[in-house]
Design a protein around this motif. Structure first.
Motif, PDB file in Angstrom:
ATOM      1  N   GLY A  68       0.804  -1.218   0.000  1.00 19.41           N
ATOM      2  CA  GLY A  68       0.000   0.000   0.000  1.00 19.41           C
ATOM      3  C   GLY A  68       0.838   1.269   0.000  1.00 19.41           C
ATOM      4  N   ALA A  69       2.115   1.169   0.391  1.00 23.79           N
ATOM      5  CA  ALA A  69       2.979   2.343   0.479  1.00 23.79           C
ATOM      6  C   ALA A  69       3.832   2.534  -0.774  1.00 23.79           C
ATOM      7  CB  ALA A  69       3.884   2.231   1.709  1.00 23.79           C
ATOM      8  N   LEU A  70       3.604   1.698  -1.798  1.00 22.05           N
ATOM      9  CA  LEU A  70       4.374   1.848  -3.039  1.00 22.05           C
ATOM     10  C   LEU A  70       3.767   2.968  -3.884  1.00 22.05           C
ATOM     11  CD1 LEU A  70       4.639  -1.912  -4.093  1.00 22.05           C
ATOM     12  CD2 LEU A  70       6.507  -0.497  -3.220  1.00 22.05           C
ATOM     13  N   SER A  71       4.592   3.576  -4.746  1.00 21.44           N
ATOM     14  CA  SER A  71       4.066   4.570  -5.680  1.00 21.44           C
ATOM     15  C   SER A  71       3.312   3.850  -6.800  1.00 21.44           C
ATOM     16  CB  SER A  71       5.206   5.398  -6.256  1.00 21.44           C
ATOM     17  OG  SER A  71       5.981   4.586  -7.110  1.00 21.44           O
ATOM     18  N   GLY A  72       2.572   4.617  -7.584  1.00 24.40           N
ATOM     19  CA  GLY A  72       1.704   4.041  -8.626  1.00 24.40           C
ATOM     20  C   GLY A  72       2.433   3.105  -9.574  1.00 24.40           C
ATOM     21  N   LYS A  89       3.949  -2.647 -11.183  1.00 19.98           N
ATOM     22  CA  LYS A  89       4.962  -3.680 -11.459  1.00 19.98           C
ATOM     23  C   LYS A  89       4.759  -4.886 -10.542  1.00 19.98           C
ATOM     24  CE  LYS A  89       8.451  -0.665 -13.433  1.00 19.98           C
ATOM     25  NZ  LYS A  89       8.355   0.728 -12.988  1.00 19.98           N
ATOM     26  N   LEU A  90       4.397  -4.620  -9.280  1.00 20.91           N
ATOM     27  CA  LEU A  90       4.142  -5.722  -8.354  1.00 20.91           C
ATOM     28  C   LEU A  90       2.901  -6.509  -8.780  1.00 20.91           C
ATOM     29  CD1 LEU A  90       4.856  -7.273  -5.789  1.00 20.91           C
ATOM     30  CD2 LEU A  90       3.520  -5.619  -4.474  1.00 20.91           C
ATOM     31  N   ALA A  91       1.859  -5.781  -9.189  1.00 23.91           N
ATOM     32  CA  ALA A  91       0.630  -6.456  -9.617  1.00 23.91           C
ATOM     33  C   ALA A  91       0.907  -7.348 -10.820  1.00 23.91           C
ATOM     34  CB  ALA A  91      -0.457  -5.430  -9.949  1.00 23.91           C
ATOM     35  N   LEU A  92       1.708  -6.853 -11.755  1.00 21.44           N
ATOM     36  CA  LEU A  92       2.036  -7.656 -12.934  1.00 21.44           C
ATOM     37  C   LEU A  92       2.868  -8.881 -12.523  1.00 21.44           C
ATOM     38  CD1 LEU A  92       1.882  -7.933 -16.037  1.00 21.44           C
ATOM     39  CD2 LEU A  92       3.950  -6.534 -16.187  1.00 21.44           C
ATOM     40  N   SER A  93       3.799  -8.687 -11.598  1.00 23.94           N
ATOM     41  CA  SER A  93       4.611  -9.819 -11.121  1.00 23.94           C
ATOM     42  C   SER A  93       3.719 -10.891 -10.490  1.00 23.94           C
ATOM     43  CB  SER A  93       5.641  -9.348 -10.082  1.00 23.94           C
ATOM     44  OG  SER A  93       6.498  -8.388 -10.633  1.00 23.94           O
TER      45      SER A  93
END
Lengths: 304, 247
Positions: free
Chosen positions: A132-136, A141-145
């Motif tokens: 939740g603390a990552l930038s957009g 990139k995390l969601a794609l991973s």
């Protein structure tokens, strides 16, 4: 080439509203396919059916050879899905999210890490940061991973780059090209028309109906006809003035210029002198090259 | 500060621990301008905007918004600005009129003035027949017009629009921009962020943030000259490519 996504007469209703109206198209293996249409066109409903989160009322769809209704369990293991909204766990760390999704699919992160390495490497610096603390750009990139960690055959991306800056969007599309080279079939929706042009084929959808399916090049054939640029230092007064000219069908902003779509009778020289009479003394009009954005606006206008 | 400057900040800085989110930004926005506030994800735009809206106190630096001091008069600033967030933030289960009435009341408008203003807005937008429709039932284009109206009904000195067209299709976002143009031609000051770089061309002036700093600030034509670029898209790529911060 075989079709990895096959959609036949797919229909979904919500009460009176027909969200999808006999939608048919197919996506061949290893291709990058774009789904383009205004908000409310039915894109997200289509994604939800293809990911087996919703059942269709009529028609059928198969992904990776599995029917969305009969074989939904098998289908789910073959797809990676990035919904429109960020849907990872904000209060789990980067690493915890990745391991969680891997364990859901019964795989080890290290087994398929090669596939996500080029994307995930940029997140390696902060494995313990809460998602939740990552930038957009990093969330994306995390969601794609997480969507790729079980090595799916098909990647279903619903507006993956909304809210993402131009540089990160280019990087993201670079990653999609790499995934495609590895044989992954990608269905992606977007509201950015520069991205639409990077797809091999596009389906245009509006009000639950498919309007056309083709390559970007074929779709915009003929768009240059009676299409003009207009400019002046006073762009908003120019926009209002052009719309009152005879034989102008539509006029809309187009970055640094306006685009005019006109009837055959439109004469640019006459138009310029009329604009000058209205006080827009620096007004200029010259032929324009049409692209997917022009096509989209034309279809949206025709369809109300 | 003269009456024609609506936003004026100098060396505005915000630190979170060791991290400098916004690093000495200085800018002025004149009355009636459409000011485009661009930057990559994570460049510090949202943090900067929160300081300008009186929602977050700067670590250092000074400035005024709508004539009020951002260090000492945050509450006054909130009363004299409008804000439209990226997320659609009206109440879906209230009608069009109930939403406008709610926001206008929060801004302290009298019942009489709310009625005058909403009547005028419904007429101007051709929305009279939608007055009593639930917001969840109206199309996206209308929702956006309504959200903009809710943010501006109290005639603020400046309206802040945070990615108002994110995820919006090409024809709907053009209609939204025409509304911005119209409001600006009537004297409204607009401070707007966007990732659509064709929209940057519609602004009077643009700033581009990179790693917490403003590294470019000029009119779109001026920036294109300065960076020898044909479009704002090229300008943005040239300016943003040197970012060191993760995005």
């Amino acid at each position: 080439m075989k079709n990895v996504i096959d959609i036949q007469n797919l229909t979904k209703r919500y009460g009176e509203l027909v969200a999808l109206d006999h939608v048919s198209f197919s996506v061949s293996e290893g291709s990058l396919f774009g789904l383009i249409g205004p908000d409310g066109a039915g894109k997200t409903t289509l994604y939800q059916i293809l990911t087996t989160l919703l059942s269709p009322d009529e028609g059928s769809a198969a992904v990776a050879g599995f029917d969305v209704v009969k074989d939904y369990r098998k289908l789910r293991t073959e797809i990676g899905y990035m919904p429109e909204r960020f849907s990872l766990y904000p209060d789990l760390t980067v690493d915890e999210n990745l391991h969680f999704f891997a364990s859901l699919f019964g795989v080890k992160v290290k087994d398929n890490f090669d596939l996500i390495a080029p994307i995930f490497d940029q997140l390696k610096k902060f494995p313990n940061r809460m998602a939740g603390a990552l930038s957009g750009g990093m969330k994306q990139k995390l969601a794609l991973s997480c969507a790729l960690i079980h090595r799916p055959k098909v990647l279903l991306l619903d507006e993956p780059t909304t809210g993402v800056d131009a540089v990160s969007r280019s990087e993201f599309w670079g990653m999609l090209a790499t995934l495609k080279e590895k044989g992954i079939t990608i269905l992606v929706s977007t509201s950015y028309m520069d991205e639409a042009e990077r797809c091999e084929r596009i389906a245009l959808i509006n009000k639950g109906r498919i309007l056309d399916v083709n390559t970007p090049g074929r779709l915009i054939e003929g768009m240059d006809r009676n299409l003009y640029n207009a400019s002046s230092k006073d762009m908003y007064p120019l926009l209002e003035a052009v719309r009152t000219l005879p034989d102008v069908k539509d006029c809309y902003t187009f970055g640094a210029t306006l685009h005019i779509t006109a009837n055959d009778g439109f004469n640019p020289d006459d138009a310029v002198s009329k604009l000058r009479q209205k006080g827009l003394e620096d007004a200029r009009i010259w032929p324009a090259k049409g692209n997917i954005e022009d096509l989209f606006i034309k279809l949206a206008k025709e369809d109300g | 500060m003269d009456k024609e400057t609506v936003i004026s900040v100098k060396d505005l800085t915000k630190k979170f621990g060791n991290f400098t989110a916004v690093d000495h930004i200085t800018l002025q926005v004149r009355r009636g301008e459409i000011f485009g506030f661009l930057g990559a994800n994570g460049a510090g735009k949202t943090t900067a905007m929160r300081m300008l809206c009186g929602l977050s106190l700067p670590t250092s630096g000074t400035g005024t918004v709508a004539g009020y001091d951002i260090l000492r008069q945050a509450e006054e600033i909130k009363r004299h600005i409008g804000y439209m967030s990226q997320k659609f933030s009206l109440y879906e289960n209230l009608t069009v009129w109930e939403n406008l009435n709610l926001f206008a009341t929060i801004y302290g408008m009298s019942a009489k003035r709310i009625k005058e203003k909403t009547d005028a807005v419904f007429r101007a937008l051709g929305m009279e027949n939608m007055r009593n429709v639930l917001v969840k039932e109206i199309p996206l284009g209308w929702k956006q017009k309504l959200a903009f109206t809710a943010a501006t009904l109290h005639s603020p000195d400046v309206v802040f629009l945070d990615e108002p067209t994110g995820g919006v299709d090409p024809s709907t976002r053009r209609k939204f921009w025409e509304m911005i143009y119209r409001a600006s031609s009537e004297g409204m000051t607009v401070f707007v962020t966007t990732h659509y770089l064709d929209e940057a061309e519609y602004c009077s002036r643009i700033s581009i943030m990179v790693d917490g700093r403003i590294t470019a600030l000029d009119s779109p034509a001026g920036l294109k000259r300065q960076y020898h670029a044909g479009t704002m898209d090229e300008v943005f790529r040239i300016v943003a490519k040197d970012a060191k911060r993760e995005n």
